[in-house]
Design a protein around this motif. Structure first.
Motif, PDB file in Angstrom:
ATOM      1  N   MET A   1      59.016  15.573 -41.938  1.00 24.38           N
ATOM      2  CA  MET A   1      59.161  14.333 -41.160  1.00 24.38           C
ATOM      3  C   MET A   1      60.102  13.353 -41.866  1.00 24.38           C
ATOM      4  SD  MET A   1      55.311  13.752 -39.701  1.00 24.38           S
ATOM      5  CE  MET A   1      54.594  14.940 -38.562  1.00 24.38           C
ATOM      6  N   LEU A   2      60.008  13.311 -43.187  1.00 23.28           N
ATOM      7  CA  LEU A   2      60.944  12.493 -43.961  1.00 23.28           C
ATOM      8  C   LEU A   2      62.368  12.994 -43.749  1.00 23.28           C
ATOM      9  CD1 LEU A   2      61.813  10.459 -46.130  1.00 23.28           C
ATOM     10  CD2 LEU A   2      61.065  12.111 -47.866  1.00 23.28           C
ATOM     11  N   LEU A   3      62.540  14.316 -43.817  1.00 19.10           N
ATOM     12  CA  LEU A   3      63.862  14.904 -43.602  1.00 19.10           C
ATOM     13  C   LEU A   3      64.387  14.572 -42.208  1.00 19.10           C
ATOM     14  CD1 LEU A   3      66.202  16.748 -44.448  1.00 19.10           C
ATOM     15  CD2 LEU A   3      64.803  18.709 -43.707  1.00 19.10           C
ATOM     16  N   GLU A   4      63.509  14.620 -41.220  1.00 22.21           N
ATOM     17  CA  GLU A   4      63.912  14.304 -39.851  1.00 22.21           C
ATOM     18  C   GLU A   4      64.369  12.856 -39.737  1.00 22.21           C
ATOM     19  OE1 GLU A   4      61.804  13.989 -35.453  1.00 22.21           O
ATOM     20  OE2 GLU A   4      61.202  15.617 -36.814  1.00 22.21           O
ATOM     21  N   GLN A   5      63.634  11.939 -40.382  1.00 23.92           N
ATOM     22  CA  GLN A   5      64.032  10.527 -40.316  1.00 23.92           C
ATOM     23  C   GLN A   5      65.352  10.275 -41.035  1.00 23.92           C
ATOM     24  OE1 GLN A   5      61.319   7.353 -40.922  1.00 23.92           O
ATOM     25  NE2 GLN A   5      59.818   8.110 -39.459  1.00 23.92           N
ATOM     26  N   LEU A   6      65.607  11.018 -42.102  1.00 28.62           N
ATOM     27  CA  LEU A   6      66.842  10.823 -42.862  1.00 28.62           C
ATOM     28  C   LEU A   6      68.051  11.468 -42.191  1.00 28.62           C
ATOM     29  CD1 LEU A   6      65.634  11.466 -46.522  1.00 28.62           C
ATOM     30  CD2 LEU A   6      66.483   9.302 -45.601  1.00 28.62           C
ATOM     31  N   THR A   7      67.813  12.570 -41.464  1.00 23.37           N
ATOM     32  CA  THR A   7      68.933  13.313 -40.868  1.00 23.37           C
ATOM     33  C   THR A   7      68.729  13.428 -39.361  1.00 23.37           C
ATOM     34  OG1 THR A   7      67.880  15.460 -41.385  1.00 23.37           O
ATOM     35  CG2 THR A   7      69.379  14.535 -43.027  1.00 23.37           C
ATOM     36  N   SER A   8      68.075  14.506 -38.922  1.00 21.21           N
ATOM     37  CA  SER A   8      67.825  14.699 -37.489  1.00 21.21           C
ATOM     38  C   SER A   8      66.726  15.724 -37.305  1.00 21.21           C
ATOM     39  CB  SER A   8      69.097  15.200 -36.790  1.00 21.21           C
ATOM     40  OG  SER A   8      69.413  16.513 -37.242  1.00 21.21           O
ATOM     41  N   ALA A   9      66.150  15.725 -36.102  1.00 17.04           N
ATOM     42  CA  ALA A   9      65.124  16.714 -35.781  1.00 17.04           C
ATOM     43  C   ALA A   9      65.709  18.124 -35.837  1.00 17.04           C
ATOM     44  CB  ALA A   9      64.536  16.422 -34.405  1.00 17.04           C
ATOM     45  N   GLU A  10      66.951  18.259 -35.409  1.00 18.22           N
ATOM     46  CA  GLU A  10      67.598  19.571 -35.410  1.00 18.22           C
ATOM     47  C   GLU A  10      67.767  20.096 -36.827  1.00 18.22           C
ATOM     48  OE1 GLU A  10      68.187  17.428 -31.777  1.00 18.22           O
ATOM     49  OE2 GLU A  10      68.748  16.856 -33.822  1.00 18.22           O
ATOM     50  N   ASN A  11      68.161  19.234 -37.740  1.00 20.79           N
ATOM     51  CA  ASN A  11      68.348  19.654 -39.126  1.00 20.79           C
ATOM     52  C   ASN A  11      67.016  20.034 -39.767  1.00 20.79           C
ATOM     53  OD1 ASN A  11      69.983  20.000 -41.543  1.00 20.79           O
ATOM     54  ND2 ASN A  11      69.004  18.139 -42.308  1.00 20.79           N
ATOM     55  N   ALA A  12      65.971  19.229 -39.509  1.00 16.97           N
ATOM     56  CA  ALA A  12      64.650  19.533 -40.055  1.00 16.97           C
ATOM     57  C   ALA A  12      64.142  20.872 -39.523  1.00 16.97           C
ATOM     58  CB  ALA A  12      63.668  18.409 -39.714  1.00 16.97           C
ATOM     59  N   ALA A  13      64.364  21.136 -38.239  1.00 17.64           N
ATOM     60  CA  ALA A  13      63.928  22.404 -37.647  1.00 17.64           C
ATOM     61  C   ALA A  13      64.699  23.576 -38.251  1.00 17.64           C
ATOM     62  CB  ALA A  13      64.126  22.367 -36.130  1.00 17.64           C
ATOM     63  N   HIS A  14      65.964  23.377 -38.514  1.00 19.52           N
ATOM     64  CA  HIS A  14      66.797  24.418 -39.126  1.00 19.52           C
ATOM     65  C   HIS A  14      66.291  24.765 -40.532  1.00 19.52           C
ATOM     66  CE1 HIS A  14      70.337  26.623 -40.460  1.00 19.52           C
ATOM     67  NE2 HIS A  14      70.463  25.779 -41.461  1.00 19.52           N
TER      68      HIS A  14
END
Length: 207
Positions: free
Chosen positions: A173-186
């Motif tokens: 979730m931290l990664l998603e907030q810093l980048t994007s949901a797509e990047n976190a899912a990847h």
């Protein structure tokens, strides 16, 4: 480049710390934008909850907090001395700095108690490790937080969670907030982490 400060108290729990180091480390290697995770403590040598010794790369007072985009707070255990540092003024002042600047603060397990003690949870949804009659929930509520009994609770830029088993979800979730949901899912897919189902996200600790 996005930079994350992971603040380590003596008595930190290794699994909760590792979730941030690994998820953000993989994201830096395989994600769509560079990330740097910087770890710091109040002392040059830390004893973790279960006896693992480690040396933080930096002391907190050496760092310019303005150079970071987010704060990561792994939790720990009281018998290991976690709260002695995690509730100290240097820790609380760091939390206030990030939240007042509108930056993400991601906490795992009982480190949400530190957010409460810093005064940043008033009127905000949050969770923490909780058992029947548990004192951590009471500590959180006493700081003005609205306790929500769910594994992970996100209120704007503040992420809180209920135990070590939630640590990787907090990191994603931290990664998603810093980048994007797509990047976190990847990154999740590359690391072979399953996505919890809806029931997991909605199951309380105390029925």
């Amino acid at each position: 480049m996005k930079r994350v400060l992971m603040l380590l108290a003596n008595g930190v729990e290794p699994l909760e710390m590792a979730a941030f180091t690994d998820v953000l480390g993989w994201a830096n290697l395989l994600g769509d934008q560079p990330l740097e995770l910087v770890n710091a403590g109040l002392r040059p040598r830390i004893e973790t909850t279960f006896g693992l010794s480690l040396n933080p790369r930096h002391l907190l007072n050496e760092l310019d907090l303005n150079s970071f985009d987010a704060l990561a707070l792994p939790g720990g255990f009281e018998p290991a001395g976690f709260y002695e540092e995690a509730l100290s003024e240097p820790f609380l002042a760091t939390i206030r700095h990030f939240v007042e600047a509108g930056k993400t603060a991601a906490s795992v397990c009982v480190s949400s108690v530190c957010l409460g003690a810093a005064g940043v949870l008033q009127g905000r949804n949050a969770t923490t490790y909780h058992q029947e009659g548990g004192k951590r929930k009471n500590q959180l509520v006493e700081t003005g937080a609205v306790f929500v009994d769910r594994p992970v609770v996100v209120d704007g830029r503040i992420i809180t969670s209920s135990g070590p088993g939630t640590a990787t979800e907090v990191a994603f979730m931290l990664l998603e907030q810093l980048t994007s949901a797509e990047n976190a899912a990847h990154v999740r897919k590359k690391m072979r982490f399953a996505t919890p189902d809806r029931e997991w996200y909605e199951t309380p600790q105390v029925p």
